[in-house]
Write a protein that holds these residues in place. Structure first.
Motif, PDB file in Angstrom:
ATOM      1  N   HIS A  57       5.764 -40.337 -22.897  1.00 14.96           N
ATOM      2  CA  HIS A  57       5.776 -41.686 -22.327  1.00 14.96           C
ATOM      3  C   HIS A  57       5.700 -42.733 -23.418  1.00 14.96           C
ATOM      4  O   HIS A  57       5.217 -42.476 -24.521  1.00 14.96           O
ATOM      5  CB  HIS A  57       4.635 -41.866 -21.324  1.00 14.96           C
ATOM      6  CG  HIS A  57       3.293 -41.700 -21.929  1.00 14.96           C
ATOM      7  ND1 HIS A  57       2.635 -42.731 -22.548  1.00 14.96           N
ATOM      8  CD2 HIS A  57       2.495 -40.610 -22.033  1.00 14.96           C
ATOM      9  CE1 HIS A  57       1.483 -42.275 -23.010  1.00 14.96           C
ATOM     10  NE2 HIS A  57       1.377 -41.002 -22.712  1.00 14.96           N
ATOM     11  N   CYS A  58       6.179 -43.895 -23.065  1.00 13.61           N
ATOM     12  CA  CYS A  58       6.160 -45.024 -23.996  1.00 13.61           C
ATOM     13  C   CYS A  58       4.746 -45.625 -23.992  1.00 13.61           C
ATOM     14  O   CYS A  58       3.965 -45.399 -23.081  1.00 13.61           O
ATOM     15  CB  CYS A  58       7.190 -46.050 -23.555  1.00 13.61           C
ATOM     16  SG  CYS A  58       7.179 -47.551 -24.560  1.00 13.61           S
ATOM     17  N   LEU A  59       4.435 -46.407 -25.009  1.00 12.70           N
ATOM     18  CA  LEU A  59       3.122 -47.067 -25.078  1.00 12.70           C
ATOM     19  C   LEU A  59       2.901 -47.995 -23.882  1.00 12.70           C
ATOM     20  O   LEU A  59       1.770 -48.233 -23.465  1.00 12.70           O
ATOM     21  CB  LEU A  59       2.997 -47.867 -26.378  1.00 12.70           C
ATOM     22  CG  LEU A  59       2.760 -47.025 -27.646  1.00 12.70           C
ATOM     23  CD1 LEU A  59       2.778 -47.915 -28.874  1.00 12.70           C
ATOM     24  CD2 LEU A  59       1.443 -46.249 -27.566  1.00 12.70           C
ATOM     25  N   CYS A  60       4.036 -48.487 -23.296  1.00 11.49           N
ATOM     26  CA  CYS A  60       3.907 -49.398 -22.155  1.00 11.49           C
ATOM     27  C   CYS A  60       3.601 -48.635 -20.858  1.00 11.49           C
ATOM     28  O   CYS A  60       3.385 -49.242 -19.821  1.00 11.49           O
ATOM     29  CB  CYS A  60       5.171 -50.240 -21.988  1.00 11.49           C
ATOM     30  SG  CYS A  60       6.578 -49.334 -21.296  1.00 11.49           S
ATOM     31  N   GLY A  61       3.615 -47.290 -20.939  1.00  8.63           N
ATOM     32  CA  GLY A  61       3.270 -46.503 -19.762  1.00  8.63           C
ATOM     33  C   GLY A  61       4.484 -45.872 -19.084  1.00  8.63           C
ATOM     34  O   GLY A  61       4.349 -44.899 -18.341  1.00  8.63           O
ATOM     35  N   GLN A  93      14.987 -44.801 -26.561  1.00 11.20           N
ATOM     36  CA  GLN A  93      14.521 -46.181 -26.381  1.00 11.20           C
ATOM     37  C   GLN A  93      14.010 -46.368 -24.956  1.00 11.20           C
ATOM     38  O   GLN A  93      14.630 -45.883 -24.000  1.00 11.20           O
ATOM     39  CB  GLN A  93      15.652 -47.151 -26.656  1.00 11.20           C
ATOM     40  CG  GLN A  93      15.186 -48.596 -26.639  1.00 11.20           C
ATOM     41  CD  GLN A  93      16.256 -49.551 -27.159  1.00 11.20           C
ATOM     42  OE1 GLN A  93      17.447 -49.229 -27.129  1.00 11.20           O
ATOM     43  NE2 GLN A  93      15.843 -50.704 -27.626  1.00 11.20           N
ATOM     44  N   CYS A  94      12.889 -47.050 -24.840  1.00  7.01           N
ATOM     45  CA  CYS A  94      12.311 -47.347 -23.530  1.00  7.01           C
ATOM     46  C   CYS A  94      13.114 -48.457 -22.869  1.00  7.01           C
ATOM     47  O   CYS A  94      13.345 -49.499 -23.480  1.00  7.01           O
ATOM     48  CB  CYS A  94      10.858 -47.778 -23.727  1.00  7.01           C
ATOM     49  SG  CYS A  94      10.105 -48.430 -22.221  1.00  7.01           S
ATOM     50  N   LYS A  95      13.558 -48.179 -21.654  1.00  6.71           N
ATOM     51  CA  LYS A  95      14.377 -49.188 -20.967  1.00  6.71           C
ATOM     52  C   LYS A  95      13.522 -50.324 -20.404  1.00  6.71           C
ATOM     53  O   LYS A  95      14.025 -51.386 -20.077  1.00  6.71           O
ATOM     54  CB  LYS A  95      15.194 -48.530 -19.845  1.00  6.71           C
ATOM     55  CG  LYS A  95      16.590 -48.133 -20.345  1.00  6.71           C
ATOM     56  CD  LYS A  95      17.319 -47.212 -19.426  1.00  6.71           C
ATOM     57  CE  LYS A  95      17.935 -47.898 -18.223  1.00  6.71           C
ATOM     58  NZ  LYS A  95      18.668 -46.900 -17.387  1.00  6.71           N
ATOM     59  N   ASP A  96      12.220 -50.070 -20.254  1.00  5.25           N
ATOM     60  CA  ASP A  96      11.359 -51.115 -19.710  1.00  5.25           C
ATOM     61  C   ASP A  96      11.007 -52.173 -20.753  1.00  5.25           C
ATOM     62  O   ASP A  96      11.117 -53.363 -20.501  1.00  5.25           O
ATOM     63  CB  ASP A  96      10.059 -50.502 -19.156  1.00  5.25           C
ATOM     64  CG  ASP A  96      10.327 -49.707 -17.885  1.00  5.25           C
ATOM     65  OD1 ASP A  96      11.520 -49.589 -17.510  1.00  5.25           O
ATOM     66  OD2 ASP A  96       9.359 -49.202 -17.279  1.00  5.25           O
ATOM     67  N   CYS A  97      10.563 -51.701 -21.937  1.00  4.83           N
ATOM     68  CA  CYS A  97      10.093 -52.667 -22.925  1.00  4.83           C
ATOM     69  C   CYS A  97      10.969 -52.723 -24.172  1.00  4.83           C
ATOM     70  O   CYS A  97      10.756 -53.567 -25.043  1.00  4.83           O
ATOM     71  CB  CYS A  97       8.639 -52.389 -23.303  1.00  4.83           C
ATOM     72  SG  CYS A  97       8.418 -50.969 -24.372  1.00  4.83           S
ATOM     73  N   GLY A  98      11.903 -51.796 -24.272  1.00  2.00           N
ATOM     74  CA  GLY A  98      12.832 -51.829 -25.404  1.00  2.00           C
ATOM     75  C   GLY A  98      12.325 -51.154 -26.665  1.00  2.00           C
ATOM     76  O   GLY A  98      13.019 -51.079 -27.674  1.00  2.00           O
TER      77      GLY A  98
HETATM   78 ZN   LIG Z   1       8.100 -49.065 -23.069  1.00  2.00          ZN
END
Ligand SMILES: [Zn+2]
Length: 411
Positions: A57-61, A93-98
């Protein structure tokens, strides 16, 4: 997961001798191995990206919406016991936060910024605990990747630190503490002592319950302090030691016996006789040695009723020996024996087996065989001895589980 993996190389071979072929294979193997890892890595990466919920998971969750950034970013070096592998870093790449993140290490089960897995570190540490750093470097270099001895040393330190000892409540309520000198860098004499706490096991044998390093005749607290709590879980605990046990004051179940290590007595007396100028192998030297070996040897499995008789006889003979030394003017020997006298048979007097000797002694040989090669920093020696003793006495190995066989078919 099933993968298909083809090996296809064109190799220039100089001759058909097995030694040359072994040489070639060592080089080929590194390529085959890294191609294999690359293929598996790519397939797992693709599979993960197809999953709805990702195993990362990304740091943004966010653990669902990612896109590939690259499957072949700047390469990284990963060390295995067989070879150093150059592998691609895959990036998503995280699509939510980039935010972008590398996932190769994650897939390989290697911590961030690390160059090898924990198991590889454990294996290197194990080798360094068994053999000298120089030998480790040579043997590892012959069969696989050339490990610089400093790398082995670093693994010994890192993994050694993670090993700790404690009493096992399922084993016997009986422990012995003993120490042995270790060579320290920058000090001529053996300035420090490795202190070992040994617990007897049900059904024979011993295990390590504590390990510490410190000055001679002091610093015993380091060894005993961590044992305070578990020692209380025993109804009664018999501790045989020459060391300072004041740290254990107040531990109710503890029954401490200051038992002179009988094994040491003849050897220490030999040294006293040398100080007294008694010529080695002279008539008096032989007489004293013969008597002290006899006095300090205690037959195992004595019946309770026999113990009194044995102690009485041994005390009488010890007194005779003391007056003999006194009459001859052997000052050091006399003083040594008088000093040892009160504690020599304490374990036996308490109706216990007073032979506090060979167990610790054999263990110290295991220590000395490794620690006497080279000079150490106190922590360096402690970590190497933790690995070595944990393996020989507590069953520690680098492998935490058995190697599982996989199904491989020729196609
Ligand atoms: Zn993210």
């Amino acid at each position: 997961m099933k993968i298909e993996y083809n090996v296809n190389y064109s190799i220039e071979i100089r001759n058909c001798k097995i030694d040359h072929l072994t040489d070639v294979f060592k080089q080929l193997f590194v390529m085959v191995f890294s191609d294999f890892v690359k293929a598996v890595l790519k397939q797992f990466g693709d599979d993960f990206m197809k999953m709805k919920k990702k195993p990362f998971h990304c740091l943004c969750g966010n653990d669902r919406n990612f896109i590939w950034k690259t499957k072949d970013a700047k390469p990284m070096k990963i060390t295995t016991i067989f070879a150093d592998l150059i592998l691609p870093q895959m990036q998503v790449q995280c699509k939510d936060c980039g935010k972008k993140m590398f996932i190769s290490r994650l897939l390989l089960g290697i911590e961030r910024y690390q160059k090898m897995s924990t198991l590889t570190e454990r294996i290197l540490a194990f080798v360094g605990g068994l053999a000298t750093f120089r030998t480790s470097e040579k043997i590892l270099g012959m069969v696989g990747v050339s490990f610089n001895r400093m790398k082995v040393w670093r693994c010994v330190q890192k993994i050694g630190k993670t090993i700790s000892f404690d009493l096992d409540p399922k084993q016997l309520p009986y422990g012995e503490a003993d120490g042995t000198g270790i060579p320290i860098v920058g000090i001529k004499k053996r300035g420090q002592e490795l202190k070992v706490f040994i617990q007897k096991k049900v059904g024979g044998g011993v295990r390590i319950a504590g390990l510490a390093i410190g000055k001679y005749d002091s610093d015993w607290a380091e060894l005993f302090a961590p044992l305070r709590d578990t020692i209380m879980s025993f109804k009664n605990f018999l501790l045989v030691t020459d060391g300072d046990t004041s740290i254990l004051n107040g531990v109710k179940c503890l029954n401490v016996i200051f038992q002179r290590c009988l094994w040491h007595i003849p050897h220490q007396l030999k040294y006293c006789m040398w100080k007294d100028g008694v010529k080695k192998k002279s008539a008096n030297w032989k007489k004293i040695m013969g008597k002290i070996f006899d006095i300090s040897a205690i037959r195992p499995y004595l019946e309770k009723d026999d113990i009194d008789a044995v102690i009485q006889e041994k005390r009488a003979r010890l007194d005779e020996l003391i007056s003999f030394c006194e009459k001859k003017g052997y000052k050091a020997s006399t003083a040594y024996l008088i000093n040892a006298r009160p504690d020599m048979f304490s374990a036996l007097e308490k109706r216990l087996n007073g032979k506090s000797s060979s167990l610790a002694e054999r263990l110290m040989k295991t220590v000395n065989m490794r620690v006497n090669v080279g000079k150490w920093s106190p922590d360096g020696a402690l970590n190497a001895m933790k690995l070595r003793l944990a393996h020989y006495y507590n069953g520690w190995t680098p492998y935490e589980s058995e190697i599982t066989p996989v199904n491989i078919q020729r196609i």
